[in-house]
Structures are given as structure tokens and as C-alpha cells.
Design a protein around this motif. Structure first.
Motif, PDB file in Angstrom:
ATOM      1  N   TYR A 223      -6.424   4.265   1.557  1.00 34.21           N
ATOM      2  CA  TYR A 223      -5.768   4.585   2.825  1.00 34.21           C
ATOM      3  C   TYR A 223      -5.500   3.363   3.706  1.00 34.21           C
ATOM      4  O   TYR A 223      -5.427   3.472   4.924  1.00 34.21           O
ATOM      5  N   VAL A 224      -5.355   2.186   3.090  1.00 30.51           N
ATOM      6  CA  VAL A 224      -5.004   0.981   3.849  1.00 30.51           C
ATOM      7  C   VAL A 224      -3.528   1.053   4.232  1.00 30.51           C
ATOM      8  O   VAL A 224      -2.666   1.291   3.389  1.00 30.51           O
ATOM      9  N   ASN A 225      -3.247   0.848   5.518  1.00 32.30           N
ATOM     10  CA  ASN A 225      -1.858   0.882   6.001  1.00 32.30           C
ATOM     11  C   ASN A 225      -1.238  -0.509   6.088  1.00 32.30           C
ATOM     12  O   ASN A 225      -0.056  -0.696   5.798  1.00 32.30           O
TER      13      ASN A 225
ATOM     14  N   PHE B 252      -4.463  -7.907  -5.049  1.00 33.17           N
ATOM     15  CA  PHE B 252      -4.913  -6.820  -4.178  1.00 33.17           C
ATOM     16  C   PHE B 252      -4.288  -5.493  -4.597  1.00 33.17           C
ATOM     17  O   PHE B 252      -4.964  -4.458  -4.628  1.00 33.17           O
ATOM     18  N   LEU B 253      -3.006  -5.513  -4.911  1.00 35.81           N
ATOM     19  CA  LEU B 253      -2.317  -4.280  -5.286  1.00 35.81           C
ATOM     20  C   LEU B 253      -2.785  -3.765  -6.642  1.00 35.81           C
ATOM     21  O   LEU B 253      -2.788  -2.555  -6.889  1.00 35.81           O
ATOM     22  N   LYS B 254      -3.198  -4.659  -7.513  1.00 31.14           N
ATOM     23  CA  LYS B 254      -3.591  -4.263  -8.862  1.00 31.14           C
ATOM     24  C   LYS B 254      -5.060  -3.860  -8.955  1.00 31.14           C
ATOM     25  O   LYS B 254      -5.397  -2.884  -9.644  1.00 31.14           O
ATOM     26  N   TYR B 255      -5.942  -4.577  -8.243  1.00 29.15           N
ATOM     27  CA  TYR B 255      -7.374  -4.383  -8.452  1.00 29.15           C
ATOM     28  C   TYR B 255      -8.137  -3.812  -7.243  1.00 29.15           C
ATOM     29  O   TYR B 255      -9.239  -3.302  -7.407  1.00 29.15           O
ATOM     30  N   ILE B 256      -7.587  -3.914  -6.049  1.00 32.92           N
ATOM     31  CA  ILE B 256      -8.334  -3.528  -4.861  1.00 32.92           C
ATOM     32  C   ILE B 256      -7.771  -2.270  -4.205  1.00 32.92           C
ATOM     33  O   ILE B 256      -8.513  -1.404  -3.733  1.00 32.92           O
TER      34      ILE B 256
ATOM     35  N   CYS C 173      -1.941   3.944  -2.322  1.00 36.46           N
ATOM     36  CA  CYS C 173      -1.897   3.085  -1.135  1.00 36.46           C
ATOM     37  C   CYS C 173      -0.877   1.965  -1.312  1.00 36.46           C
ATOM     38  O   CYS C 173      -0.162   1.595  -0.387  1.00 36.46           O
ATOM     39  N   GLY C 174      -0.779   1.428  -2.542  1.00 36.15           N
ATOM     40  CA  GLY C 174       0.061   0.255  -2.788  1.00 36.15           C
ATOM     41  C   GLY C 174       1.535   0.463  -2.525  1.00 36.15           C
ATOM     42  O   GLY C 174       2.234  -0.473  -2.137  1.00 36.15           O
ATOM     43  N   VAL C 175       2.021   1.679  -2.720  1.00 35.61           N
ATOM     44  CA  VAL C 175       3.462   1.907  -2.557  1.00 35.61           C
ATOM     45  C   VAL C 175       3.879   2.000  -1.091  1.00 35.61           C
ATOM     46  O   VAL C 175       5.067   1.942  -0.783  1.00 35.61           O
TER      47      VAL C 175
END
Length: 414
Positions: free
Chosen positions: A255-257, A270-274, A279-281
Motif C-alpha cells: 500500500y505504498v503510494n 524496489f519494484l521487483k523485491y520490496i 502497489c508497483g503499478v
């Protein structure tokens, strides 16, 4: 958020912290079962007497006994945390328009300030006492009632019992932060702030804030959605992040904005592993530059080159090997800068080495540096310094290779 939801959030935190501990054991080439999976190994293992490290069977008996003691008397520690939080200097946090910046170390605080993140209603809050140059940081224990603390005590007991029935030492030993976790969770649920800011990437605190953000996201139709901002505090390495999938289940943030990162290349990690794909999209990524360090002059003798070792407990062994190889070949003046989250005590063996230990707030103006892949190494490079980046603790053959590579580097420089 009902008790079951809180326990689920705590379970996610336990899963992540367990994997992080197992990863450090792996880097240090230690067998976790020999040490009963005691957490935070990077902080206590370097302080162990050599005799305990040498005689593994003896150390196994000690740590097994310690593990049994923890299992039987862990609830006593939880009561200790409760009693320690009782002296209250009652403070009331402001309105729901507040943005809460959660920091649990000076490094977390520095990262948020250096990122350029700004808000008119930004309030810093921590579970520990942290110095703040331009304002007060609220402590969690001062912002909740005694009744809330009693309620949290019983939930912590319940969580400890939940860990015990798993019969897994790697999980049971994570009970030590249950009280502070649930007390912070209770406070944040009560305040219902406008948003969260943190520079914790994937530990229990980021899981906690992600859980609360998710709780209110499910109620967004009622106007209670919360903006969750994650700020990078240090560089991430793909080999380090990728190795976790072999050690256990690791929860990603959902839920990171908004994501503040030091570089575009770091965004891929960050987008791949965290961050979760959900959330990434939709996350908004902002790139910022880490603040330049202010180099302080060092005392020089006859123009002898100065070298800084940028340290971390995980890399103590290999850096000591590199230091001994360096001073046996070249006449250099060496400094050692401990990791900001793990300062070394006066009795630590690192104090007895021929280098000079540098205070956390000083950055010596050296000629060269030796470091693992760290944020500070990048800052020294930005300041015009060159250095040697070594790998992790490895086999004797790999360490011998690292030493030769380092000597070749300095042969071309000195």
C-alpha cells in the motif's frame, strides 16, 4: 482493526524479521541452530569472546540454554517492557491532518530530512528517544493511556503464545518487539493520520504501516484512506534481496503510494523485491540526491596516504583481513567508521586495531576508502574520492582474491 487483524500484521512482521536474521547468519557463515536463532546476530556476535566462537559445542549448549530460558520466561520481558513504558509524560498528538514520520534511529531521521520531503503538518514519532535538531520527536509511550498499555500487554501475551505453539525458534525469538509493535499499532489506529512517512524498507515497522494503510484502504469509501510514503535510506543490492526467497516467506509492501529513491536503477529493485505488484503499478516515484557529506580535515604525517574503512559488523572479518594486508604492504594511515546503527564499544576488539575509530558525526577527508557496497561509499565518490569495494565474507580462497584485488588497486594509486 480487530485483534485477529493485528495478529496477522504481527505475523507478517515476524516472517520478515526472521528471514532478515537468517540472511545475516548466512553472510556470517554461522549455523543458526547452533545459536538458537537469536535475533540481531550482527550486533552481538562480534562482541562474543573468542573462546565461545572457537568451541562450537560449548557455545551450542550456552545458546540452547538461553533459548529455553527465553521460551519459559519471555513473558517476563514483555512485562518489563510494559513497566518501562508506564512513566508517562502525557502528550496529545495533533489532528488527523497530521503526517506521521516514524523514525527509530538517527539514520532514519536523516534520510527523511535529506529526501526533500516536506509537509506543513509533519510530526516525528518514535518508540525510542532520538535527538532531533529542529524539533521534538514524540515517543509512542507518551501518547497513549495506561489503559491502552494494559490492553497492549495482554495482546503481546497472546502473540507470544502464538509464537510458542509454532515450535520454531526462529519465530519464537521474535517476541522481543511484540509490546512496542502493538503499542505503536494502537496509537496509529487511534490517531488515523492523513499519511505515514518512513525510511524503513521492509522490516517490522514498514510492515506495520503498510498494514494500517491497507486497513484504511479497505475503508476508503468512507473517506479514511491514508497516504503511505516510503523514503530510501540506503542502497539495495539485488544479490542481497534475491537470496531471501530461499530462506522463508518474505512479505512485500502493498500500500505504498509514494516512493522516494536515490536513483532510477534502485527503482527496479524496489519494484521487483520490496513492493508488491499491486502497489508497483500505481506508486508515484520521486528521485532525490543524497545530501553531500561535509569532509573534516585529518592530521597528516609526512604526506602518508590516508585510508578510511567504512564498516559494518557483518564485514568485520574481511575488513580486518584487508587491513592487515594493506598495512603490511604500504605505509598508510587508516581510519575506521562504524555503521551508524551499530556503534562499537570501547572494549570491542576493533578499538585495538591500528586504525583510528571515527565518531559517527565526522567524515574524514581521506585519500581513499575501502567499503562494502554502502551509501556512504557513494557519498565519498560524489565528494571526489576513489575507493575499493569488497564483497561479502566468503571462503578463504575468495578472501585471498579480495586481498590481491585490493593490493593491486592501491599499487596503482600509491
Amino acid at each position: 482493526m480487530i485483534i485477529l487483524e493485528r495478529l496477522r500484521c504481527y505475523n507478517k512482521a515476524v516472517e520478515n524479521e526472521s528471514v532478515l536474521d537468517l540472511q545475516i547468519y548466512k553472510i556470517l557463515k554461522l549455523t543458526p541452530s547452533n545459536y538458537f536463532y537469536i535475533p540481531k546476530v550482527a550486533k552481538w556476535y562480534p562482541k562474543l569472546p573468542r573462546q565461545i566462537k572457537k568451541y562450537r559445542h560449548f557455545s551450542s549448549v550456552i545458546f540452547f540454554s538461553l533459548g529455553v530460558f527465553i521460551a519459559l520466561f519471555g513473558w517476563v520481558y514483555i512485562v518489563h517492557c510494559f513497566l518501562k513504558s508506564l512513566p508517562v509524560n502525557k502528550k496529545v498528538l495533533c489532528s488527523r491532518n497530521e503526517i506521521l514520520a516514524f523514525v527509530n534511529s538517527d539514520r532514519n531521521l536523516e534520510a527523511i530530512k535529506n529526501s526533500g520531503f516536506a509537509h506543513d503538518h509533519l510530526t516525528y514519532i518514535s518508540f525510542r528517544e532520538i535527538g532531533c535538531g529542529d524539533g521534538k520527536i514524540f515517543q509512542v509511550k507518551d501518547c497513549v493511556s495506561t489503559l491502552d498499555k494494559i490492553n497492549t500487554l495482554f495482546i503481546s501475551f497472546l502473540a507470544f503464545g502464538y509464537l510458542l505453539v509454532s515450535f520454531k525458534p526462529s519465530r519464537i525469538n521474535q517476541f522481543y518487539y511484540s509490546y512496542e509493535f502493538f503499542l505503536t499499532l494502537k496509537l496509529f489506529l487511534r490517531i488515523q493520520p492523513k499519511g505515514f512517512v518512513t525510511s524503513h524498507h521492509y522490516d517490522r515497522w514498514s510492515i506495520l504501516m503498510d498494514g494500517i494503510s491497507g486497513h484504511y484502504s479497505s475503508k476508503s469509501s468512507k473517506g479514511k484512506s491514508i497516504n503511505f510514503t516510503l523514503i530510501q535510506h540506503g542502497i539495495e543490492r539485488e544479490d542481497f534481496l534475491c537470496s531471501r526467497k530461499y530462506l522463508g516467506h518474505f512479505n512485500k509492501l502493498r500500500y505504498v503510494n509514494t516512493l522516494y529513491l536515490m536513483s532510477i536503477s534502485q527503482s527496479e529493485l524496489f519494484l521487483k523485491y520490496i513492493l508488491d505488484s499491486y502497489c508497483g503499478v500505481r506508486v508515484n516515484i520521486i528521485i532525490f540526491s543524497e545530501a553531500n557529506i561535509q569532509l573534516s580535515p585529518v592530521k597528516r604525517v609526512d604526506d602518508i596516504p590516508c585510508v578510511l574503512f567504512i564498516g559494518h559488523p557483518v564485514y568485520d572479518f574481511i575488513q580486518l583481513e584487508l587491513y592487515n594486508a594493506l598495512v603490511s604492504r604500504f605505509q598508510v594511515c587508516c581510519f575506521y567508521k562504524p555503521h551508524p546503527t551499530t556503534p562499537i564499544s570501547k572494549s570491542n576488539t576493533l578499538q585495538q586495531v591500528g586504525w583510528e575509530v571515527v565518531p559517527s558525526n565526522e567524515f574524514p577527508d581521506v585519500d581513499y576508502f575501502i567499503s562494502y557496497q554502502s551509501t556512504l561509499a557513494l557519498q565519498y565518490e560524489a565528494a571526489g574520492k576513489v575507493g575499493f569495494i569488497h564483497g561479502e565474507n566468503s571462503s578463504p580462497e575468495d578472501i585471498a582474491h579480495e586481498k590481491q584485488m585490493m593490493l593491486n588497486f592501491f599499487s596503482s594509486k600509491i
